[in-house]
Design an enzyme around this catalytic site. Structure first.
Site, PDB file in Angstrom:
ATOM      1  N   HIS A   3      69.958  65.775  32.545  1.00 39.99           N
ATOM      2  CA  HIS A   3      71.008  64.761  32.718  1.00 39.99           C
ATOM      3  C   HIS A   3      72.238  65.498  33.239  1.00 39.99           C
ATOM      4  O   HIS A   3      72.461  66.655  32.861  1.00 39.99           O
ATOM      5  CB  HIS A   3      71.416  64.128  31.389  1.00 39.99           C
ATOM      6  CG  HIS A   3      70.325  63.421  30.649  1.00 39.99           C
ATOM      7  ND1 HIS A   3      69.485  64.054  29.787  1.00 39.99           N
ATOM      8  CD2 HIS A   3      69.972  62.119  30.634  1.00 39.99           C
ATOM      9  CE1 HIS A   3      68.653  63.187  29.271  1.00 39.99           C
ATOM     10  NE2 HIS A   3      68.909  61.993  29.758  1.00 39.99           N
ATOM     11  N   ASP A  45      73.978  67.251  30.445  1.00 38.67           N
ATOM     12  CA  ASP A  45      73.315  68.382  29.770  1.00 38.67           C
ATOM     13  C   ASP A  45      73.884  69.689  30.311  1.00 38.67           C
ATOM     14  O   ASP A  45      73.867  70.711  29.639  1.00 38.67           O
ATOM     15  CB  ASP A  45      71.802  68.398  30.044  1.00 38.67           C
ATOM     16  CG  ASP A  45      71.092  67.172  29.517  1.00 38.67           C
ATOM     17  OD1 ASP A  45      71.648  66.498  28.629  1.00 38.67           O
ATOM     18  OD2 ASP A  45      69.971  66.888  29.992  1.00 38.67           O
ATOM     19  N   MET A  97      63.506  66.926  38.911  1.00 44.96           N
ATOM     20  CA  MET A  97      64.034  65.602  38.540  1.00 44.96           C
ATOM     21  C   MET A  97      65.424  65.730  37.937  1.00 44.96           C
ATOM     22  O   MET A  97      65.705  66.675  37.213  1.00 44.96           O
ATOM     23  CB  MET A  97      63.077  64.940  37.534  1.00 44.96           C
ATOM     24  CG  MET A  97      63.501  63.584  37.027  1.00 44.96           C
ATOM     25  SD  MET A  97      64.655  63.618  35.643  1.00 44.96           S
ATOM     26  CE  MET A  97      63.549  63.404  34.259  1.00 44.96           C
ATOM     27  N   GLU A 133      62.577  54.042  33.762  1.00 44.02           N
ATOM     28  CA  GLU A 133      61.913  54.287  32.471  1.00 44.02           C
ATOM     29  C   GLU A 133      62.198  53.160  31.491  1.00 44.02           C
ATOM     30  O   GLU A 133      63.351  52.863  31.186  1.00 44.02           O
ATOM     31  CB  GLU A 133      62.407  55.629  31.909  1.00 44.02           C
ATOM     32  CG  GLU A 133      61.856  55.963  30.540  1.00 44.02           C
ATOM     33  CD  GLU A 133      62.302  57.339  30.053  1.00 44.02           C
ATOM     34  OE1 GLU A 133      62.848  58.122  30.857  1.00 44.02           O
ATOM     35  OE2 GLU A 133      62.104  57.617  28.864  1.00 44.02           O
ATOM     36  N   LYS A 164      61.886  51.142  27.729  1.00 41.49           N
ATOM     37  CA  LYS A 164      61.847  51.398  26.286  1.00 41.49           C
ATOM     38  C   LYS A 164      62.159  50.078  25.594  1.00 41.49           C
ATOM     39  O   LYS A 164      63.059  49.362  26.038  1.00 41.49           O
ATOM     40  CB  LYS A 164      62.878  52.472  25.924  1.00 41.49           C
ATOM     41  CG  LYS A 164      62.831  52.922  24.470  1.00 41.49           C
ATOM     42  CD  LYS A 164      63.764  54.116  24.240  1.00 41.49           C
ATOM     43  CE  LYS A 164      63.692  54.574  22.811  1.00 41.49           C
ATOM     44  NZ  LYS A 164      64.609  55.717  22.544  1.00 41.49           N
ATOM     45  N   GLU A 170      56.775  56.507  29.374  1.00 42.62           N
ATOM     46  CA  GLU A 170      56.807  57.509  28.297  1.00 42.62           C
ATOM     47  C   GLU A 170      55.842  57.094  27.196  1.00 42.62           C
ATOM     48  O   GLU A 170      55.845  55.941  26.760  1.00 42.62           O
ATOM     49  CB  GLU A 170      58.228  57.643  27.737  1.00 42.62           C
ATOM     50  CG  GLU A 170      58.257  58.550  26.502  1.00 42.62           C
ATOM     51  CD  GLU A 170      59.650  58.904  26.019  1.00 42.62           C
ATOM     52  OE1 GLU A 170      60.526  59.194  26.864  1.00 42.62           O
ATOM     53  OE2 GLU A 170      59.854  58.906  24.790  1.00 42.62           O
ATOM     54  N   HIS A 200      57.473  55.417  24.185  1.00 44.28           N
ATOM     55  CA  HIS A 200      58.051  54.099  24.412  1.00 44.28           C
ATOM     56  C   HIS A 200      56.990  53.008  24.517  1.00 44.28           C
ATOM     57  O   HIS A 200      57.259  51.861  24.166  1.00 44.28           O
ATOM     58  CB  HIS A 200      58.942  54.118  25.650  1.00 44.28           C
ATOM     59  CG  HIS A 200      60.066  55.104  25.545  1.00 44.28           C
ATOM     60  ND1 HIS A 200      60.973  55.305  26.549  1.00 44.28           N
ATOM     61  CD2 HIS A 200      60.431  55.940  24.541  1.00 44.28           C
ATOM     62  CE1 HIS A 200      61.840  56.238  26.163  1.00 44.28           C
ATOM     63  NE2 HIS A 200      61.515  56.637  24.962  1.00 44.28           N
ATOM     64  N   ASP A 254      56.782  60.838  31.275  1.00 39.98           N
ATOM     65  CA  ASP A 254      57.353  61.489  30.091  1.00 39.98           C
ATOM     66  C   ASP A 254      56.259  61.621  29.038  1.00 39.98           C
ATOM     67  O   ASP A 254      55.860  60.637  28.390  1.00 39.98           O
ATOM     68  CB  ASP A 254      58.531  60.666  29.525  1.00 39.98           C
ATOM     69  CG  ASP A 254      59.825  60.930  30.276  1.00 39.98           C
ATOM     70  OD1 ASP A 254      59.800  61.684  31.283  1.00 39.98           O
ATOM     71  OD2 ASP A 254      60.870  60.382  29.871  1.00 39.98           O
ATOM     72  N   ASP A 281      61.838  56.052  17.853  1.00 45.74           N
ATOM     73  CA  ASP A 281      61.377  56.885  18.968  1.00 45.74           C
ATOM     74  C   ASP A 281      61.282  58.340  18.498  1.00 45.74           C
ATOM     75  O   ASP A 281      62.293  59.016  18.358  1.00 45.74           O
ATOM     76  CB  ASP A 281      62.389  56.756  20.109  1.00 45.74           C
ATOM     77  CG  ASP A 281      61.978  57.499  21.358  1.00 45.74           C
ATOM     78  OD1 ASP A 281      60.765  57.663  21.593  1.00 45.74           O
ATOM     79  OD2 ASP A 281      62.877  57.913  22.108  1.00 45.74           O
ATOM     80  N   ASP A 284      59.482  61.054  19.874  1.00 47.49           N
ATOM     81  CA  ASP A 284      59.463  62.126  20.888  1.00 47.49           C
ATOM     82  C   ASP A 284      58.776  63.391  20.355  1.00 47.49           C
ATOM     83  O   ASP A 284      59.301  64.510  20.476  1.00 47.49           O
ATOM     84  CB  ASP A 284      60.893  62.473  21.355  1.00 47.49           C
ATOM     85  CG  ASP A 284      61.561  61.321  22.107  1.00 47.49           C
ATOM     86  OD1 ASP A 284      60.843  60.484  22.685  1.00 47.49           O
ATOM     87  OD2 ASP A 284      62.805  61.261  22.122  1.00 47.49           O
ATOM     88  N   ASP A 301      58.972  65.043  27.526  1.00 46.00           N
ATOM     89  CA  ASP A 301      60.215  64.515  26.963  1.00 46.00           C
ATOM     90  C   ASP A 301      60.027  64.467  25.451  1.00 46.00           C
ATOM     91  O   ASP A 301      59.856  63.397  24.865  1.00 46.00           O
ATOM     92  CB  ASP A 301      60.524  63.127  27.533  1.00 46.00           C
ATOM     93  CG  ASP A 301      61.877  62.624  27.063  1.00 46.00           C
ATOM     94  OD1 ASP A 301      62.600  63.402  26.406  1.00 46.00           O
ATOM     95  OD2 ASP A 301      62.214  61.458  27.332  1.00 46.00           O
TER      96      ASP A 301
HETATM   97  C1  GCO Z   1      64.361  58.578  24.934  1.00 54.18           C
HETATM   98  C2  GCO Z   1      64.424  58.644  26.417  1.00 54.18           C
HETATM   99  C3  GCO Z   1      65.234  59.651  27.045  1.00 54.18           C
HETATM  100  C4  GCO Z   1      65.119  59.610  28.560  1.00 54.18           C
HETATM  101  C5  GCO Z   1      66.033  60.582  29.125  1.00 54.18           C
HETATM  102  C6  GCO Z   1      65.959  60.600  30.631  1.00 54.18           C
HETATM  103  O1  GCO Z   1      63.743  59.443  24.310  1.00 54.18           O
HETATM  104  O2  GCO Z   1      64.826  57.600  24.432  1.00 54.18           O
HETATM  105  O3  GCO Z   1      63.121  58.951  26.781  1.00 54.18           O
HETATM  106  O4  GCO Z   1      64.833  60.893  26.584  1.00 54.18           O
HETATM  107  O5  GCO Z   1      63.856  59.897  29.006  1.00 54.18           O
HETATM  108  O6  GCO Z   1      67.304  60.266  28.690  1.00 54.18           O
HETATM  109  O7  GCO Z   1      66.743  59.619  31.144  1.00 54.18           O
HETATM  110 MN    MN Z   2      61.919  59.622  28.188  1.00 57.27          MN
HETATM  111 MN    MN Z   3      61.577  58.714  23.836  1.00 56.32          MN
END
Ligand code: GCO
Ligand code: MN
Ligand code: MN
Length: 338
Positions: free
Chosen positions: A58, A61, A92, A185, A187, A221, A224, A249, A259, A261, A295
């Site tokens: 990002h 970041d 990316m 993306e 979610k 993702e 998600h 992702d 979420d 991850d 991700d």
């Molecule tokens: C999350 C999202 C984020 C996005 C990232 C890229 O975990 O809610 O996946 O991680 O992928 O911000 O825009």
């Molecule tokens: Mn993501």
């Molecule tokens: Mn996520």
């Protein structure tokens, strides 16, 4: 003997991580960070050592929200030097349109037109940064594009503004002569109670309503799609069939939770197997050609060493599953049963 599941960009592995993934210091809504922040240049070094091919980011970041232009240029220069020193690429880039309080009611879908204009301007700067770093894909994750109550806004207005912003950004990118793709993306919720365009399926339809739909695809993702109990394999399959899988992702998630991850392959091993099989194309259809992006982040209980073990584990799990998929699809007994 070399481990066949060690990742290696030289033998064609294209694994990528976000700065925000291995850089995640373990903070959650109930407590602060549990490990030190790793500076971006050190993340580059660590990822290269672990066998990754690239790093994604990002805007914020790397460049803090309130950095001056001089500070920005210095940070970018240092980062570019680290990329060159360690042979990593940035395929990316994305823009943080969710952290700053100004986006509390949305970015591209905020009811306040001034906020929408600011979000577009921030996205333009994020894209410029991505181009400077060599990115060919721009991800849009609209974390704040939603509501807690639909009294706040009619979702048809929100969707219209979302479309207007993306149409503008696509046109601007074309005017600049940049060869970029947008990957949207989905979610279902978190941080908003309900996020617009909740699934990859919603997103695929929305893309068909955009002015420059050819340059827009999806970034599904695992977490998600699994949060509401949907099949990531079907989401990815539909995206691939439509020629719209522009990015991915990879992570893991338990159905019905926040979420998570989690490390790729650490939940729903069967889902991960069929996903890798689909991406690798061992089952007959063409393979996915883009980077395999993680991700995900390490457990909050891990220290910095544990973060690098986690990163290695994501790639190793992927490679093991790819080998299993190849073996499965080459097995005469399996073929006969199928
Ligand atoms: C999350 C999202 C984020 C996005 C990232 C890229 O975990 O809610 O996946 O991680 O992928 O911000 O825009
Ligand atoms: Mn993501
Ligand atoms: Mn996520």
């Amino acid at each position: 003997m070399p481990d066949p599941f060690d990742p290696s960009p030289d033998s064609g592995d294209r694994f990528t991580f976000g700065l925000w993934t291995v850089g995640n210091p373990g903070a959650d809504p109930f407590g602060p960070r549990t490990r030190p922040r790793i500076p971006p240049t050190e993340i580059v070094a660590g990822l290269a050592k672990a066998g990754a091919w690239g790093v994604n980011l990002h805007d914020n970041d790397l460049v803090p929200f309130d950095a001056s232009p001089t500070e920005r240029d210095l940070l970018v220069k240092e980062f570019q030097q680290a990329l060159a020193d360690h042979g990593l690429v940035v395929p990316m880039a994305t823009t943080n349109l969710f952290s700053h309080p100004v986006f509390r009611d949305g970015a591209f879908t905020a009811s306040d037109a001034a906020v929408r204009a600011f979000a577009v301007r921030k996205a333009m700067k994020g894209i410029e940064l991505g181009v400077e770093l060599g990115a060919s894909t721009v991800v849009f994750w609209g974390g704040r594009e939603g509501v807690e109550t639909d009294a706040a806004r009619d979702c048809r207005d929100g969707l219209g503004w979302y479309r207007e912003c993306l149409n503008f950004l696509c046109g601007w990118v074309k005017d600049q002569g940049w060869d970029l793709k947008f990957a949207l993306e989905a979610k279902p919720n978190e941080p908003r109670g309900d996020i617009y365009l909740a699934t990859t399926g919603h997103m695929l339809h929305f893309i068909e309503t955009l002015e420059h739909r050819e340059m827009c695809g999806v970034n599904p993702e695992v977490a998600h799609e699994n949060m509401p109990g949907l099949s990531m394999v079907h989401a990815v399959g539909q995206a691939m069939e439509a020629g719209k899988l522009f990015h991915i992702d990879l992570n893991a998630q338990r159905i019905g939770r926040y979420d998570q991850d989690l490390r790729f392959g650490s939940e729903d091993l069967k889902g991960a197997f069929f996903l890798v099989r689909m991406l690798e194309g061992t089952c007959g259809h063409p393979a996915y050609e883009g980077p395999r992006h993680f991700d995900a982040h390490a457990y909050r209980t891990e220290d910095v060493d544990g973060v690098w073990d986690f990163a290695a584990g994501c790639m190793r799990s992927y490679k093991i599953l790819a080998a299993r998929a190849a073996a499965f699809d080459a097995d005469p007994e399996v073929l006969e049963i199928l």
